[in-house]
Design a protein around this motif. Structure first.
Motif, short mmCIF file in Angstrom:
data_model
loop_
_atom_site.label_atom_id
_atom_site.label_comp_id
_atom_site.label_asym_id
_atom_site.label_seq_id
_atom_site.Cartn_x
_atom_site.Cartn_y
_atom_site.Cartn_z
N ALA A 53 0.84 -0.98 -0.13
CA ALA A 53 0.13 0.15 0.06
C ALA A 53 0.94 1.27 -0.11
N PHE A 54 0.73 2.24 -0.95
CA PHE A 54 1.53 3.21 -0.92
C PHE A 54 0.72 4.72 -0.38
N GLN A 55 1.46 5.65 -0.20
CA GLN A 55 0.82 6.89 0.21
C GLN A 55 -0.16 7.45 -0.72
N ASP A 56 0.04 7.24 -2.06
CA ASP A 56 -1.09 7.32 -2.99
C ASP A 56 -1.70 6.16 -3.28
N HIS A 57 -3.20 5.98 -2.91
CA HIS A 57 -3.89 4.95 -2.85
C HIS A 57 -3.83 3.94 -3.97
N ALA A 58 -3.56 4.50 -5.14
CA ALA A 58 -3.29 3.77 -6.48
C ALA A 58 -4.61 2.89 -6.51
N LEU A 59 -5.67 3.37 -6.37
CA LEU A 59 -6.77 2.52 -6.90
C LEU A 59 -7.29 2.94 -8.28
N LEU A 60 -7.70 1.98 -9.19
CA LEU A 60 -8.01 2.31 -10.33
C LEU A 60 -9.33 3.04 -10.36
N PRO A 61 -9.49 4.08 -10.95
CA PRO A 61 -10.58 4.93 -10.89
C PRO A 61 -11.55 4.44 -11.69
N TRP A 62 -11.71 3.41 -12.71
CA TRP A 62 -12.69 2.74 -13.36
C TRP A 62 -13.20 1.55 -12.82
N LEU A 63 -12.65 1.04 -11.67
CA LEU A 63 -12.99 -0.07 -11.02
C LEU A 63 -14.03 0.03 -9.76
N THR A 64 -14.93 -0.56 -9.47
CA THR A 64 -15.73 -0.37 -8.05
C THR A 64 -14.63 -0.67 -7.22
N ILE A 65 -14.92 -0.63 -5.99
CA ILE A 65 -14.36 -0.97 -4.72
C ILE A 65 -14.11 -2.61 -4.74
N ARG A 66 -14.97 -3.08 -4.96
CA ARG A 66 -15.26 -4.66 -4.97
C ARG A 66 -14.05 -5.03 -6.01
N ASP A 67 -14.18 -4.68 -7.09
CA ASP A 67 -13.28 -4.93 -8.29
C ASP A 67 -11.82 -4.43 -8.07
N ASN A 68 -11.58 -3.54 -7.31
CA ASN A 68 -10.40 -2.85 -7.08
C ASN A 68 -9.66 -4.00 -5.74
N ILE A 69 -10.47 -4.44 -5.11
CA ILE A 69 -9.75 -5.30 -3.98
C ILE A 69 -9.73 -6.78 -4.64
N ALA A 70 -10.37 -6.69 -5.85
CA ALA A 70 -10.32 -8.25 -6.51
C ALA A 70 -9.34 -8.19 -7.53
N LYS A 104 0.03 5.87 -21.99
CA LYS A 104 0.92 6.17 -21.25
C LYS A 104 0.62 6.59 -19.92
N SER A 105 -0.60 7.35 -19.96
CA SER A 105 -1.04 8.04 -18.76
C SER A 105 -1.68 7.33 -17.72
N LEU A 106 -0.98 6.51 -17.06
CA LEU A 106 -1.35 5.32 -16.01
C LEU A 106 -1.83 6.28 -14.75
N PRO A 107 -3.08 5.86 -14.09
CA PRO A 107 -3.07 6.40 -12.71
C PRO A 107 -1.88 6.42 -11.79
N PRO A 108 -1.79 7.45 -10.95
CA PRO A 108 -0.46 7.48 -10.26
C PRO A 108 -0.38 6.15 -9.27
N GLY A 109 0.74 5.84 -9.30
CA GLY A 109 1.12 4.65 -8.64
C GLY A 109 0.85 3.21 -9.04
N SER A 110 -0.14 3.36 -9.90
CA SER A 110 -0.85 2.04 -10.44
C SER A 110 0.45 1.05 -10.98
N SER A 111 1.31 1.72 -11.79
CA SER A 111 2.51 0.97 -12.34
C SER A 111 3.35 0.15 -11.49
N ASP A 112 3.73 0.94 -10.37
CA ASP A 112 4.42 -0.09 -9.14
C ASP A 112 3.73 -0.97 -8.64
N LEU A 113 2.49 -0.53 -8.48
CA LEU A 113 1.47 -1.66 -7.93
C LEU A 113 1.49 -2.84 -8.70
#
Lengths: 269, 258, 252
Positions: free
Chosen positions: A98-115, B152-161
């Motif tokens: 887990a990073f300081q920036d949550h790095a959740l994918l904005p196009w996924l729902t919470i459930r899909d992000n955890i999945a 190339k414009s990935l959400p911040p941190g997602s690439s590391d993740l």
């Protein structure tokens, strides 16, 4: 598939869960100059141990975490996780992060992000596990929400649930609450402490908050900056599970003072 | 106040309508006023009422040609977008290819591409297929440039993740890179929609034997000004429809995506 | 700015790409891979720099470029001015936004008959160019004027500044990068407008040259006219890009 959570490694050549063995890391800057981020850092973390790396910003503590996560390569020394190269562990999908920036994918729902880690690992999604984790981080009922509809603290809880979903062998937390306000942050620390006490996964936490490190970790390692070196190490004596009241004890204050003093730049007194 | 409390009062409706449409209505009124005041010959500028008349009494002529233009514009737009997306993905997969293709794409998307229509018409031959080809080429460049940037414009941190989770190149592409490009792709769609209709019409105007552009040229050379203006009206309706549906689609996707 | 290895690499690759493109153009033309209507690049150059053709091209360029410049300037001034107006008078903004996007969505070909009647065939290109430029600058300026941060706006509020002072001292400088970007992106739009206008029966210009060359199978002339228009647009676009970089460095 998943390794047992806290058993001793039967096949590993060494007993350490994470072994940062006299590691140095040098970056080459744009102009061709070299910057030594960390120098001769030696950290050994045991199975099921929670270690906090404490230091000012720019001291190279995040670099250490990135080395353990196989996001960077060492310049000198060696890093092993569970007895092997860190890359092997991430390839086996046994790292949680887990990073300081949550790095959740904005196009996924919470459930899909955890999945997501299931999808990445090519495993069937275990909805029971996801429901369990959502309950654990106190977000049951938010399955269909999207990240932007959640508050900063909630997003961080989702990212912690995501880090835990595959029952990783090692959990890496890089300032996970760094972007939150002080009140939310304290609340999140209490939550994380509760969650961790139930699972006891080997954890490396990077933080610049003395209270956070003391409240969460079994051991606190203090670093100084430029280049990053270890200057102090203390064992945290509080029994688990810890209640928030621990933070009001004399012992906690003493230890906090000791760590704060160690963080002060030299020659300041 | 209206007795039905949920609906807004008629006064509010009028206010909203005025605040949103004063500009459009103003221009139309100015047009009518100008025609009336100066009393121009109706061969030069037809009265709006006659234009409407031609539209109402000859729907067949308009419908057949508008249908063709709309079809060519939409099909060309979709094919061009698909082609641009595919080339962007190919460029993404290789540093050298992207280094070569992206600057070329940028150059072509900052060239007045519509000016290429005569060259393309001559190259591909005077044919309906050429109209389609022109729309494809014109829609290709924005799709390529924007998708290449989006990949190339990935959400911040997602690439590391994804690295820490041990994602394969393919998983990373399907679950991270491709979805990241969707908002940019929608921008390209919105930007390409009006030029797609315009270039289809221009191609028909320059060399076609059917379609709105041809109808326009035919009526202009025969001094059938009502027909020419009627064609303008239909073309505007089609273009506005394409543009607003692209805007709506973009908004809809962004609500899910951002 | 220092040139790093990566920047050198992308520059090299970009040049290689352009060189490959030009080489492919030449090769296809020489070997007639695309038929007789695709001339080799060298033939186009030869035609373009043929001294006997100079007069023809210069007259066409004068006609077209003057329409481009007139349209570009008119469109920019009107676009920026109206954006400033709706910024100071927010009541009129929704209607103006709507009008601008309707104008943008109308295909230029549909406006041509109106312009031909209203302002003569010769100036139709200018009018279409002006409309294209107007839309881009109106949109970029209105969004740019909202670029000043809430903190800065609060500061001006606390200092008790008037709306106009705030516009001049805060909003306009903050909008400058967006305005300059808009001016860059409207360069090709201005060229498109001017050339299109000439397709609808103008008696001069590069656009007329294109259409008559297309109809009369004058292949090298056709390609030359397109090449000149595209290159001119690219050069101005590149210059505006440099200005944009300067402004971004200064105001962002």
């Amino acid at each position: 598939m998943n390794a047992p959570l806290s058993s001793a490694p039967a096949t590993a050549p060494e007993a350490w869960a994470i072994n940062v063995d006299h590691v140095g890391k040098t970056f080459t800057l744009d102009g061709g100059k070299e910057l030594k981020a960390i120098d001769d850092v030696d950290i050994k973390i045991g199975q099921g141990e929670f270690v906090a790396l404490l230091g000012p910003s720019g001291c190279g503590k995040s670099t250490i975490l990135r080395l353990v996560a196989a996001l960077e390569d060492v310049s000198t020394g060696r890093v092993t996780v569970e007895g092997s190269n860190p890359t092997a562990l991430s390839r086996a999908h046994r790292l949680g992060v887990a990073f300081q920036d949550h790095a959740l994918l904005p196009w996924l729902t919470i459930r899909d992000n955890i999945a997501l880690p299931y999808k990445v690992a090519g495993r069937p999604v275990d909805d029971k596990r996801i429901a369990e984790l959502l309950a654990l981080v106190g977000l049951s009922g938010f399955e269909k929400a999207r990240p932007r509809q959640l508050s900063g603290g909630m997003r961080q809880r989702v990212s912690i649930a995501r880090a835990l979903v595959l029952k990783p062998d090692v959990l890496l937390l890089d300032e996970p609450f760094g972007a939150l306000d002080a009140v939310t942050r304290r609340h999140m620390n209490v939550e994380l402490q509760r969650i961790w006490s139930e699972q006891r996964i080997t954890t490396l936490l990077v933080t610049h908050s003395v209270e956070e490190a003391l409240f969460l970790a079994d051991r606190v390692i203090v670093m100084s900056g430029r280049p990053g070196r270890i200057i102090k190490e203390i064992q945290v004596p509080f029994a688990r599970p810890r209640s928030p009241d621990v933070q009001r004890t004399m012992e906690f204050h003493h230890l906090a003072d000791e760590l704060t003093l160690a963080l002060e730049p030299e020659g300041h007194h | 106040m209206s007795p039905v409390s949920q609906t807004r009062s008629p006064l509010d409706w009028v206010k909203t309508a005025i605040s949103r449409y004063w500009g459009v209505v103003g221009v139309l009124i100015a047009w009518q006023a100008w025609v009336t005041i100066t009393g121009v010959n109706s061969i030069v500028i037809p009265h709006p009422i006659n234009v409407v008349g031609d539209l109402v009494f000859n729907p067949g002529v308009y419908l057949a040609n508008a249908g063709q233009t709309l079809f060519l514009a939409a099909a060309g737009l979709i094919l061009g977008m698909a082609l641009g997306t595919m080339v962007a993905i190919v460029a993404w997969s290789s540093r050298i290819l992207s280094g070569i293709l992206v600057p070329l794409g940028l150059i072509f998307s900052s060239v007045p591409v519509v000016a290429l229509i005569p060259v393309l018409a001559r190259l591909l031959g005077y044919d309906v297929k050429t109209v389609l080809g022109i729309v494809i080429i014109i829609s290709f460049f924005p799709a390529f440039v924007f998708t290449a940037a989006g990949l190339k414009s990935l959400p911040p941190g997602s690439s590391d993740l994804f690295k820490v989770f041990g994602a394969s190149r393919w998983t990373r592409f399907v679950h991270l890179v491709l979805p990241s490009a969707v908002p940019n792709w929608m921008i390209a769609l919105r930007l390409s929609a009006p030029p797609a209709v315009l270039s289809a019409m221009l191609a028909e105007f320059l060399m076609g034997k059917s379609g709105l552009g041809f109808l326009f040229r035919q009526s202009a050379t025969e001094f059938a000004t009502e027909r020419a203006f009627g064609t303008s009206v239909i073309a505007t309706v089609i273009s506005v429809l394409c543009f607003t549906s692209a805007v709506a689609a973009e908004k809809f996707i962004n609500e899910k995506w951002k | 700015m220092k040139m790093t290895a990566e920047r050198w690499q992308s520059l090299t690759l970009g040049i290689v790409g352009i060189a490959l493109f030009l080489a492919a153009w030449e090769a296809i033309g020489v070997n007639r891979l695309a038929g007789l209507t695709w001339p080799p690049l060298s033939a186009v150059f030869q035609f373009m720099f043929d001294p006997t053709k100079a007069q023809l091209f210069i007259r066409a360029m004068e006609a077209s470029f003057s329409m481009v410049i007139l349209g570009y300037v008119t469109g920019s001034v009107v676009g920026i001015a109206l954006a400033g107006l709706v910024h100071v008078l927010p009541v009129v903004r929704p209607g103006m936004d709507r009008l601008a996007s309707v104008i943008h969505a109308i295909p230029a070909i549909a406006l041509a008959p109106l312009f031909i009647v209203l302002i003569s065939r010769e100036f139709t290109g200018m009018a279409i160019a002006a409309l294209n430029v107007f839309f881009i600058l109106y949109v970029s300026t209105t969004s740019g004027l909202n670029n000043s941060t809430a903190g800065h706006r609060d500061l001006f509020q606390v200092l008790g500044s008037s709306r106009t002072t705030r516009l001049l001292r805060l909003d306009l400088p903050a909008a400058l990068p967006a305005v300059v970007s808009g001016m860059k992106y409207s360069v090709p739009a201005a060229f498109i407008g001017a050339i299109l206008g000439e397709w609808f029966g103008s008696s001069r210009g590069l656009g007329l040259l294109m259409v008559s060359a297309m109809q009369n199978f004058q292949i090298p002339l056709l390609w030359s006219a397109v090449f000149i228009a595209s290159t001119a647009s690219l050069i101005v676009f590149g210059l505006m890009g440099l200005l944009e970089q300067f402004v971004y460095g200064r105001y962002k």
